[in-house]
Design a protein around this motif. Structure first.
Motif, short mmCIF file in Angstrom:
data_model
loop_
_atom_site.label_atom_id
_atom_site.label_comp_id
_atom_site.label_asym_id
_atom_site.label_seq_id
_atom_site.Cartn_x
_atom_site.Cartn_y
_atom_site.Cartn_z
N GLU A 60 -2.18 11.67 29.26
CA GLU A 60 -1.47 10.73 29.86
C GLU A 60 -1.04 11.17 31.27
OE1 GLU A 60 1.68 10.85 27.10
OE2 GLU A 60 0.67 9.73 25.44
N SER A 61 -0.79 12.35 31.67
CA SER A 61 -0.43 12.57 32.91
C SER A 61 -1.51 12.66 33.84
CB SER A 61 0.09 14.20 32.92
OG SER A 61 -1.09 14.96 32.66
N ARG B 157 3.10 17.42 36.98
CA ARG B 157 3.05 17.29 35.40
C ARG B 157 2.08 17.20 34.71
NH1 ARG B 157 6.70 13.09 37.02
NH2 ARG B 157 5.15 11.43 36.62
N TRP B 158 0.90 16.86 35.44
CA TRP B 158 -0.50 16.78 34.94
C TRP B 158 -0.95 18.28 34.90
CZ3 TRP B 158 -4.88 18.08 38.26
CH2 TRP B 158 -6.23 18.12 37.45
N ALA C 295 3.85 13.22 39.49
CA ALA C 295 2.45 13.16 38.74
C ALA C 295 1.43 14.11 38.78
CB ALA C 295 1.84 11.72 38.96
N THR D 190 -1.66 8.95 34.47
CA THR D 190 -0.61 8.47 35.54
C THR D 190 -0.96 8.83 36.94
OG1 THR D 190 1.04 8.78 33.80
CG2 THR D 190 1.86 8.97 36.14
N ALA E 211 -0.45 14.95 26.31
CA ALA E 211 0.19 14.62 27.50
C ALA E 211 -0.71 15.06 28.64
CB ALA E 211 1.02 16.14 27.28
N ASP F 25 8.43 17.70 40.52
CA ASP F 25 8.17 16.94 39.23
C ASP F 25 7.53 15.60 39.61
OD1 ASP F 25 8.16 16.19 36.71
OD2 ASP F 25 10.21 15.55 36.25
#
Length: 481
Positions: free
Chosen positions: A224-225, A50-51, A47, A228, A221, A45
């Motif tokens: 944002e990912s 998550r992307w 960055a 990040t 999402a 989990d």
């Protein structure tokens, strides 16, 4: 501008067989993407993970939308009920039926409406009532009433789209947010066109409204990912650049060959090399050093601190500065390591480290050394290679106030001394014997080398760069007389 749809010239429907093939292909592709997405869900989990999962979610949403539109085309209109189950041989049929029957499925997130300007009649599909949270008993809303359920900031946009469609005959294609009676906010994508009568005047307007709330959340999402991940990558690049600059500022500017003493006949030929990690990751706290002391002796040292990046290199800079200062003050290797152990244990950034400290006196050719959790120095003599025996002390910073035993030997002209950090032979057992075994095959070449720089090259080639997970240092001192 695309031509307007005419009320008396509907577009011909596509062939059913073509639609069935497209629907089957879409469902199979959706199943494949879902399988890959589930596998990605088990990843770390971080960055990047998550992307990647956000992109998979977005792809699934797009495929669900495509599947629902194709299903409605096959039924020749918006679906008011779940689609029938596919034949048993279709392995994804049960998934499609379950998705269609599930509340909030994409089939219920696409609705249609038509406003007749001549009769003031308004017709909504059942799905549109559900999308806007309106009871069918309340009836559909007119174009004048529709802005009342739209977010205040988006009302001018909706008004402009409808006006352009009715007055200028422009097609509608835009998004706005609808505020439901219970306070929930949905993002709707609206497409539509005017319907012209025989005289070319606008007689009605039809529109398809699609709830894209989940799609937009998935896109946010992803964005944002992605941001990040980019910030993390930028931070890693910045940290690496800082660590490299700090390392270059602290380590001796020479790589070799360097001859000692600096004045008079050379008695020791010294060269060194820093090997970065094979994967190009953050640099660690490895160091090497050679320093001529005021009494004419020579300080040789290698070491390694735990960790990577700027924190490790800053701790290395502190430790190497203290090492040089205490060596110039006349401390012997064993006592010197004891003070370094105390210093590292009291540092604001606690860390562990290994070190090998050697002191060579050119006159009697005497070598003294002590080590703290570090590979032993390797001596090449007469075509052979062996580690110099010495009791190994605990790692620096592990206990505080540890004592380190000192050992000594006399070198001979032609001897080659190799100091290295553990990363040069990561698979070797403690004590340095693994490194001696690896280098035994090239011992004759090392002892016959013309200078210390060539010795370094031979040692590095024998070690094999492809096997290094971390960075490493190697320092070679060759006794010339």
């Amino acid at each position: 501008m695309p031509s307007h749809l005419s009320a008396d010239r509907p577009a011909p429907p596509p062939e059913p067989g073509d639609l069935d093939a497209l629907i089957t292909s879409t469902r199979r592709l959706r199943g494949d993407v879902e399988a890959v997405r589930q596998d990605a869900g088990a990843a770390d989990d971080d960055a990047r993970g998550r992307w990647r999962r956000a992109l998979y979610d977005l792809a699934v949403h797009h495929l669900d939308d495509l599947g629902s539109h194709l299903d409605q085309l096959r039924e020749d209109g918006p679906a008011d009920a779940p689609l029938p189950r596919e034949p048993a041989e279709d392995p994804l049929a049960s998934h499609a039926a379950d998705r269609a029957a599930r509340p909030g499925s994409l089939l219920s997130r696409v609705g249609s409406a038509e406003w007749n300007l001549l009769t003031d009649e308004v017709s909504w599909s059942g799905e549109l009532f559900g999308i806007l949270g309106r009871s069918p008993s309340d009836g559909p809303m007119s174009l004048d009433e529709l802005p009342s359920v739209v977010a205040a900031e988006d009302q001018p946009l909706l008004t402009a789209m409808v006006t352009d469609c009715l007055v200028d005959g422009r097609p509608i294609d835009g998004e706005f947010r609808a505020v439901l009676a219970d306070g929930r906010v949905r993002t709707l994508h609206m497409t539509g066109e005017p319907v012209l009568d025989a005289d070319g005047s606008t007689a009605a307007m039809w529109a398809v409204l699609r709830d894209v709330s989940e799609l937009r959340r998935s896109q946010r999402a992803v964005a944002e990912s992605r941001d990040t991940l980019r910030r993390r990558q930028h931070a890693e690049r910045t940290e690496r650049r800082l660590a490299v600059e700090m390392q270059e500022a602290v380590l001796p500017p020479w790589r070799g060959p360097l001859r000692f003493p600096e004045e008079g006949p050379a008695r020791v030929d010294v060269a060194a090399h820093y090997l970065p990690a094979a994967d190009g990751g953050l640099i660690g706290g490895n160091w090497y050093d050679a320093l001529q002391l005021p009494d004419g002796s020579l300080l040789l040292s290698t070491g390694d601190l735990t960790g990577h990046g700027a924190a490790a290199t800053s701790s290395m800079a502190m430790l190497l500065g203290a090492l040089r200062g205490m060596a110039v003050a006349g401390l012997r290797p064993g006592s010197l390591l004891g003070h370094l152990d105390t210093l590292l244990g009291a540092a604001t950034q606690p860390a562990l480290g290994s070190a090998l400290c050697c002191r060579y006196e050119p006159g009697p050719r005497r070598l003294s050394w002590a080590r703290a959790g570090h590979p032993a120095p390797l001596l090449f003599r007469d075509g052979g290679c062996r580690p110099l025996a010495a009791a190994d002390g605990v790692l620096l910073g592990a206990t505080g106030g540890a004592a380190y035993q000192e050992a000594g030997t006399v070198l001979e002209p032609g001897d080659v001394l190799v100091l290295h950090t553990e990363g040069l032979f990561p698979e070797a057992p403690a004590g340095g014997h693994g490194g001696a075994l690896r280098l035994a095959a090239s011992a004759a070449e090392v002892t016959a080398a013309r200078d210390a720089q060539e010795c370094v090259r031979l040692v590095v080639e024998t070690a094999g760069r492809g096997e290094h997970e971390g960075d490493a240092c190697v320092l070679v001192a060759r006794v010339t007389e």
